[in-house]
Design a protein around this motif. Structure first.
Motif, PDB file in Angstrom:
ATOM      1  N   MET A   7       0.683  -0.801   0.179  1.00 13.21           N
ATOM      2  CA  MET A   7       0.405   0.623   0.304  1.00 13.21           C
ATOM      3  C   MET A   7       0.689   1.108  -0.150  1.00 13.21           C
ATOM      4  SD  MET A   7      -3.330   1.189  -0.172  1.00 13.21           S
ATOM      5  CE  MET A   7      -4.322  -0.284   0.417  1.00 13.21           C
ATOM      6  N   ILE A   8       0.827   2.262  -1.418  1.00 12.31           N
ATOM      7  CA  ILE A   8       1.353   3.455  -1.407  1.00 12.31           C
ATOM      8  C   ILE A   8       0.174   4.670  -0.892  1.00 12.31           C
ATOM      9  CG2 ILE A   8       2.758   4.805  -2.452  1.00 12.31           C
ATOM     10  CD1 ILE A   8       3.761   2.278  -2.314  1.00 12.31           C
ATOM     11  N   ALA A   9      -1.057   4.543  -0.916  1.00 12.03           N
ATOM     12  CA  ALA A   9      -1.679   5.627  -1.002  1.00 12.03           C
ATOM     13  C   ALA A   9      -3.634   4.435  -0.446  1.00 12.03           C
ATOM     14  CB  ALA A   9      -1.363   6.604  -1.675  1.00 12.03           C
ATOM     15  N   SER A  10      -3.551   5.403   0.324  1.00 13.52           N
ATOM     16  CA  SER A  10      -5.014   5.571   0.360  1.00 13.52           C
ATOM     17  C   SER A  10      -6.152   6.204   0.841  1.00 13.52           C
ATOM     18  CB  SER A  10      -5.361   4.064   1.361  1.00 13.52           C
ATOM     19  OG  SER A  10      -4.912   4.340   2.662  1.00 13.52           O
ATOM     20  N   GLY A  11      -7.733   6.275   0.851  1.00 12.01           N
ATOM     21  CA  GLY A  11      -8.369   6.794   0.883  1.00 12.01           C
ATOM     22  C   GLY A  11      -8.549   8.523   0.508  1.00 12.01           C
ATOM     23  N   ALA A  25      11.805   0.053  -8.804  1.00 14.72           N
ATOM     24  CA  ALA A  25      11.464  -1.267  -8.566  1.00 14.72           C
ATOM     25  C   ALA A  25       9.638  -1.589  -8.145  1.00 14.72           C
ATOM     26  CB  ALA A  25      11.976  -1.625  -7.954  1.00 14.72           C
ATOM     27  N   GLN A  26       9.081  -0.496  -8.229  1.00 18.57           N
ATOM     28  CA  GLN A  26       7.476  -0.139  -7.673  1.00 18.57           C
ATOM     29  C   GLN A  26       6.507   0.226  -8.891  1.00 18.57           C
ATOM     30  OE1 GLN A  26       8.016   2.965  -5.007  1.00 18.57           O
ATOM     31  NE2 GLN A  26       7.199   1.382  -3.621  1.00 18.57           N
ATOM     32  N   SER A  27       7.391  -0.410 -10.017  1.00 21.13           N
ATOM     33  CA  SER A  27       6.666  -0.317 -11.472  1.00 21.13           C
ATOM     34  C   SER A  27       5.101  -1.105 -11.911  1.00 21.13           C
ATOM     35  CB  SER A  27       7.908  -0.027 -12.939  1.00 21.13           C
ATOM     36  OG  SER A  27       8.189  -1.533 -12.925  1.00 21.13           O
ATOM     37  N   SER A  28       4.915  -2.239 -11.091  1.00 23.28           N
ATOM     38  CA  SER A  28       3.644  -3.250 -11.012  1.00 23.28           C
ATOM     39  C   SER A  28       2.566  -2.545  -9.960  1.00 23.28           C
ATOM     40  CB  SER A  28       4.867  -4.640 -11.252  1.00 23.28           C
ATOM     41  OG  SER A  28       4.953  -4.894 -11.622  1.00 23.28           O
ATOM     42  N   ILE A  29       1.699  -1.469 -10.972  1.00 24.92           N
ATOM     43  CA  ILE A  29       1.407  -1.289  -9.938  1.00 24.92           C
ATOM     44  C   ILE A  29      -0.617  -1.309  -9.942  1.00 24.92           C
ATOM     45  CG2 ILE A  29       2.431   1.441  -9.567  1.00 24.92           C
ATOM     46  CD1 ILE A  29       0.143   2.287 -11.726  1.00 24.92           C
ATOM     47  N   GLU A  30      -1.400  -1.346  -8.589  1.00 23.08           N
ATOM     48  CA  GLU A  30      -2.887  -1.824  -9.261  1.00 23.08           C
ATOM     49  C   GLU A  30      -3.553  -1.131  -8.156  1.00 23.08           C
ATOM     50  OE1 GLU A  30      -6.121  -5.325  -7.121  1.00 23.08           O
ATOM     51  OE2 GLU A  30      -3.664  -5.343  -7.284  1.00 23.08           O
ATOM     52  N   ILE A  31      -4.285   0.023  -8.848  1.00 20.66           N
ATOM     53  CA  ILE A  31      -5.114   1.133  -7.883  1.00 20.66           C
ATOM     54  C   ILE A  31      -6.896   0.516  -8.484  1.00 20.66           C
ATOM     55  CG2 ILE A  31      -6.581   2.949  -8.837  1.00 20.66           C
ATOM     56  CD1 ILE A  31      -3.968   3.115 -10.760  1.00 20.66           C
ATOM     57  N   ARG A  32      -7.225   0.433  -6.769  1.00 22.59           N
ATOM     58  CA  ARG A  32      -8.692  -0.312  -6.390  1.00 22.59           C
ATOM     59  C   ARG A  32      -9.708   1.526  -5.924  1.00 22.59           C
ATOM     60  NH1 ARG A  32      -6.181  -4.448  -2.255  1.00 22.59           N
ATOM     61  NH2 ARG A  32      -5.515  -5.803  -3.929  1.00 22.59           N
ATOM     62  N   THR A  93     -11.271  11.710  -9.947  1.00 26.77           N
ATOM     63  CA  THR A  93     -10.699  11.683  -9.116  1.00 26.77           C
ATOM     64  C   THR A  93      -9.811  11.702  -9.650  1.00 26.77           C
ATOM     65  OG1 THR A  93     -11.754  11.460  -6.887  1.00 26.77           O
ATOM     66  CG2 THR A  93      -9.932  10.684  -6.620  1.00 26.77           C
ATOM     67  N   ARG A  94      -9.041  11.981  -9.239  1.00 24.16           N
ATOM     68  CA  ARG A  94      -7.161  12.372  -9.953  1.00 24.16           C
ATOM     69  C   ARG A  94      -6.005  11.119  -8.825  1.00 24.16           C
ATOM     70  NH1 ARG A  94      -9.166  16.290 -12.517  1.00 24.16           N
ATOM     71  NH2 ARG A  94      -9.597  15.999 -15.012  1.00 24.16           N
ATOM     72  N   LEU A  95      -4.773  10.799  -9.557  1.00 30.53           N
ATOM     73  CA  LEU A  95      -4.166  10.369  -8.742  1.00 30.53           C
ATOM     74  C   LEU A  95      -3.063  10.644 -10.066  1.00 30.53           C
ATOM     75  CD1 LEU A  95      -3.116   8.795  -6.454  1.00 30.53           C
ATOM     76  CD2 LEU A  95      -3.479   6.764  -7.663  1.00 30.53           C
ATOM     77  N   LEU A  96      -1.732  10.914  -9.196  1.00 27.76           N
ATOM     78  CA  LEU A  96      -1.281  10.990  -9.640  1.00 27.76           C
ATOM     79  C   LEU A  96      -0.218  10.863  -8.798  1.00 27.76           C
ATOM     80  CD1 LEU A  96      -2.875  14.179  -9.701  1.00 27.76           C
ATOM     81  CD2 LEU A  96      -1.422  15.264 -10.760  1.00 27.76           C
ATOM     82  N   PHE A  97       1.087   9.997 -10.425  1.00 27.64           N
ATOM     83  CA  PHE A  97       2.176   9.751  -9.900  1.00 27.64           C
ATOM     84  C   PHE A  97       3.999   9.605 -10.587  1.00 27.64           C
ATOM     85  CE2 PHE A  97      -0.742   6.775 -11.633  1.00 27.64           C
ATOM     86  CZ  PHE A  97       0.274   5.864 -11.539  1.00 27.64           C
ATOM     87  N   SER A  98       4.096   9.393  -9.787  1.00 25.09           N
ATOM     88  CA  SER A  98       5.537   9.497 -11.023  1.00 25.09           C
ATOM     89  C   SER A  98       6.351   7.893 -10.502  1.00 25.09           C
ATOM     90  CB  SER A  98       6.721  10.405 -11.244  1.00 25.09           C
ATOM     91  OG  SER A  98       7.618  11.070  -9.888  1.00 25.09           O
TER      92      SER A  98
END
Length: 169
Positions: A7-11, A25-32, A93-98
Protein backbone atom coordinates in the motif's frame (compact mmCIF):
# COMPACT_ATOMS: atom_id res chain seq x y z
CA UNK A 1 -2.62 2.67 -4.78
CA UNK A 2 -0.63 -0.52 -4.38
CA UNK A 3 2.88 -0.92 -5.79
CA UNK A 4 4.17 -4.49 -6.00
CA UNK A 5 1.45 -5.47 -3.53
CA UNK A 6 2.37 -2.82 -0.91
CA UNK A 7 0.00 0.00 0.00
CA UNK A 8 1.34 3.41 -1.05
CA UNK A 9 -1.76 5.59 -0.65
CA UNK A 10 -5.36 5.11 0.40
CA UNK A 11 -8.52 7.11 1.08
CA UNK A 12 -8.08 9.53 -1.82
CA UNK A 13 -10.93 11.81 -2.77
CA UNK A 14 -11.35 14.97 -4.83
CA UNK A 15 -8.96 16.83 -2.54
CA UNK A 16 -6.12 18.72 -4.27
CA UNK A 17 -3.95 16.14 -6.00
CA UNK A 18 -0.68 15.08 -4.43
CA UNK A 19 2.01 13.46 -6.58
CA UNK A 20 3.35 10.15 -5.27
CA UNK A 21 6.96 9.31 -6.09
CA UNK A 22 7.59 5.63 -6.76
CA UNK A 23 10.92 3.90 -7.20
CA UNK A 24 11.60 1.99 -10.40
CA UNK A 25 11.15 -1.31 -8.54
CA UNK A 26 7.55 -0.20 -7.80
CA UNK A 27 6.50 -0.11 -11.46
CA UNK A 28 3.86 -2.86 -11.11
CA UNK A 29 0.88 -1.02 -9.67
CA UNK A 30 -2.73 -1.76 -8.86
CA UNK A 31 -5.30 0.94 -8.21
CA UNK A 32 -8.49 -0.02 -6.39
CA UNK A 33 -11.43 2.33 -6.20
CA UNK A 34 -14.95 2.54 -4.83
CA UNK A 35 -17.80 5.03 -4.66
CA UNK A 36 -18.96 7.32 -1.86
CA UNK A 37 -22.47 5.98 -2.41
CA UNK A 38 -23.03 2.80 -0.38
CA UNK A 39 -26.77 2.45 -1.02
CA UNK A 40 -27.40 -0.17 -3.72
CA UNK A 41 -23.67 -0.56 -4.51
CA UNK A 42 -24.50 -3.16 -7.15
CA UNK A 43 -25.71 -0.27 -9.34
CA UNK A 44 -22.46 1.69 -9.07
CA UNK A 45 -20.48 1.93 -12.30
CA UNK A 46 -17.00 3.31 -12.85
CA UNK A 47 -15.02 4.80 -15.67
CA UNK A 48 -11.24 5.07 -15.37
CA UNK A 49 -8.15 5.75 -17.45
CA UNK A 50 -4.43 6.22 -17.18
CA UNK A 51 -4.07 9.57 -18.92
CA UNK A 52 -1.89 9.42 -22.01
CA UNK A 53 -1.60 5.62 -21.91
CA UNK A 54 -5.14 4.18 -21.98
CA UNK A 55 -8.59 5.36 -23.03
CA UNK A 56 -11.54 5.39 -20.68
CA UNK A 57 -12.58 1.92 -19.55
CA UNK A 58 -15.71 0.95 -17.71
CA UNK A 59 -15.98 -1.27 -14.65
CA UNK A 60 -18.61 -2.37 -12.17
CA UNK A 61 -18.41 -2.79 -8.41
CA UNK A 62 -16.94 -6.29 -8.79
CA UNK A 63 -14.12 -5.11 -11.06
CA UNK A 64 -13.19 -1.82 -9.45
CA UNK A 65 -9.43 -2.02 -9.89
CA UNK A 66 -6.83 -1.41 -12.57
CA UNK A 67 -3.38 -3.00 -12.87
CA UNK A 68 -0.44 -1.67 -14.84
CA UNK A 69 3.22 -2.44 -15.37
CA UNK A 70 4.65 0.95 -16.24
CA UNK A 71 7.85 2.43 -17.60
CA UNK A 72 9.52 5.35 -15.78
CA UNK A 73 7.62 8.60 -16.18
CA UNK A 74 4.80 10.74 -14.80
CA UNK A 75 1.22 9.48 -14.83
CA UNK A 76 -2.28 10.67 -13.96
CA UNK A 77 -4.93 8.10 -13.12
CA UNK A 78 -8.52 9.35 -13.33
CA UNK A 79 -11.65 7.62 -12.10
CA UNK A 80 -15.25 8.71 -12.04
CA UNK A 81 -18.38 6.85 -11.02
CA UNK A 82 -22.12 6.83 -10.82
CA UNK A 83 -24.30 6.91 -7.77
CA UNK A 84 -27.08 4.38 -7.24
CA UNK A 85 -29.47 6.23 -9.59
CA UNK A 86 -26.96 6.20 -12.49
CA UNK A 87 -25.81 9.85 -12.38
CA UNK A 88 -22.14 10.24 -13.31
CA UNK A 89 -19.90 12.40 -11.12
CA UNK A 90 -18.99 15.63 -12.89
CA UNK A 91 -15.30 15.73 -11.91
CA UNK A 92 -13.08 12.66 -11.96
CA UNK A 93 -10.84 11.89 -8.99
CA UNK A 94 -7.18 12.18 -9.97
CA UNK A 95 -4.18 10.28 -8.68
CA UNK A 96 -0.83 11.67 -9.79
CA UNK A 97 2.28 9.55 -9.50
CA UNK A 98 5.66 9.18 -11.09
CA UNK A 99 8.01 6.24 -11.43
CA UNK A 100 11.70 7.03 -11.15
CA UNK A 101 14.02 5.81 -13.92
CA UNK A 102 16.85 3.39 -13.22
CA UNK A 103 20.22 5.01 -12.55
CA UNK A 104 21.45 4.56 -16.13
CA UNK A 105 18.22 6.01 -17.54
CA UNK A 106 18.57 9.30 -15.67
CA UNK A 107 19.56 12.43 -17.55
CA UNK A 108 22.41 13.17 -15.12
CA UNK A 109 23.94 9.74 -15.77
CA UNK A 110 23.69 10.13 -19.52
CA UNK A 111 25.31 13.58 -19.38
CA UNK A 112 28.11 12.24 -17.12
CA UNK A 113 28.75 9.30 -19.46
CA UNK A 114 28.80 11.63 -22.47
CA UNK A 115 31.33 13.87 -20.71
CA UNK A 116 33.47 10.86 -19.76
CA UNK A 117 33.35 9.68 -23.37
CA UNK A 118 34.29 13.13 -24.63
CA UNK A 119 37.18 13.30 -22.16
CA UNK A 120 38.39 9.85 -23.28
CA UNK A 121 38.34 11.00 -26.91
CA UNK A 122 40.26 14.16 -25.98
CA UNK A 123 42.87 12.18 -23.99
CA UNK A 124 43.26 9.70 -26.85
CA UNK A 125 43.66 12.57 -29.34
CA UNK A 126 46.24 14.29 -27.13
CA UNK A 127 48.24 11.08 -26.66
CA UNK A 128 48.12 10.37 -30.42
CA UNK A 129 49.29 13.93 -31.10
CA UNK A 130 52.17 13.58 -28.61
CA UNK A 131 53.17 10.29 -30.22
CA UNK A 132 53.28 11.88 -33.69
CA UNK A 133 55.31 14.82 -32.38
CA UNK A 134 57.74 12.48 -30.60
CA UNK A 135 58.23 10.48 -33.83
CA UNK A 136 58.89 13.69 -35.78
CA UNK A 137 61.40 14.86 -33.18
CA UNK A 138 63.11 11.44 -33.26
CA UNK A 139 63.23 11.50 -37.09
CA UNK A 140 64.64 15.04 -37.00
CA UNK A 141 67.25 14.05 -34.40
CA UNK A 142 68.34 11.03 -36.49
CA UNK A 143 68.60 13.15 -39.63
CA UNK A 144 70.44 15.89 -37.78
CA UNK A 145 72.88 13.46 -36.17
CA UNK A 146 73.44 11.82 -39.58
CA UNK A 147 74.19 15.24 -41.08
CA UNK A 148 76.61 16.02 -38.24
CA UNK A 149 78.38 12.65 -38.63
CA UNK A 150 78.62 13.15 -42.38
CA UNK A 151 80.04 16.64 -41.85
CA UNK A 152 82.52 15.37 -39.24
CA UNK A 153 83.58 12.54 -41.53
CA UNK A 154 84.15 15.03 -44.32
CA UNK A 155 86.16 17.29 -41.97
CA UNK A 156 88.14 14.32 -40.70
CA UNK A 157 88.84 13.14 -44.23
CA UNK A 158 89.81 16.67 -45.29
CA UNK A 159 92.03 17.10 -42.24
CA UNK A 160 93.69 13.77 -43.00
CA UNK A 161 94.37 14.82 -46.56
CA UNK A 162 95.76 18.18 -45.46
CA UNK A 163 97.93 16.47 -42.90
CA UNK A 164 99.13 14.00 -45.53
CA UNK A 165 99.95 16.87 -47.88
CA UNK A 166 101.84 18.74 -45.18
CA UNK A 167 103.91 15.75 -44.24
CA UNK A 168 104.66 15.02 -47.89
CA UNK A 169 106.30 18.39 -48.38
Amino acid sequence: LLANGHMIASGLSNAPAQTYQLENAQSSIEIRFTSDSFAQTDKNLYRYRLEGAHDWQEADQLHASASYHLQPGSYTFEVTGTNNDGTWASNPTRLLFSIAPLWWQRTETRVALALIGLMAICVYGYLAYRSRVAKRIEAFAKEFSHEIRTSLSTIDYSAGNIGHLISAE
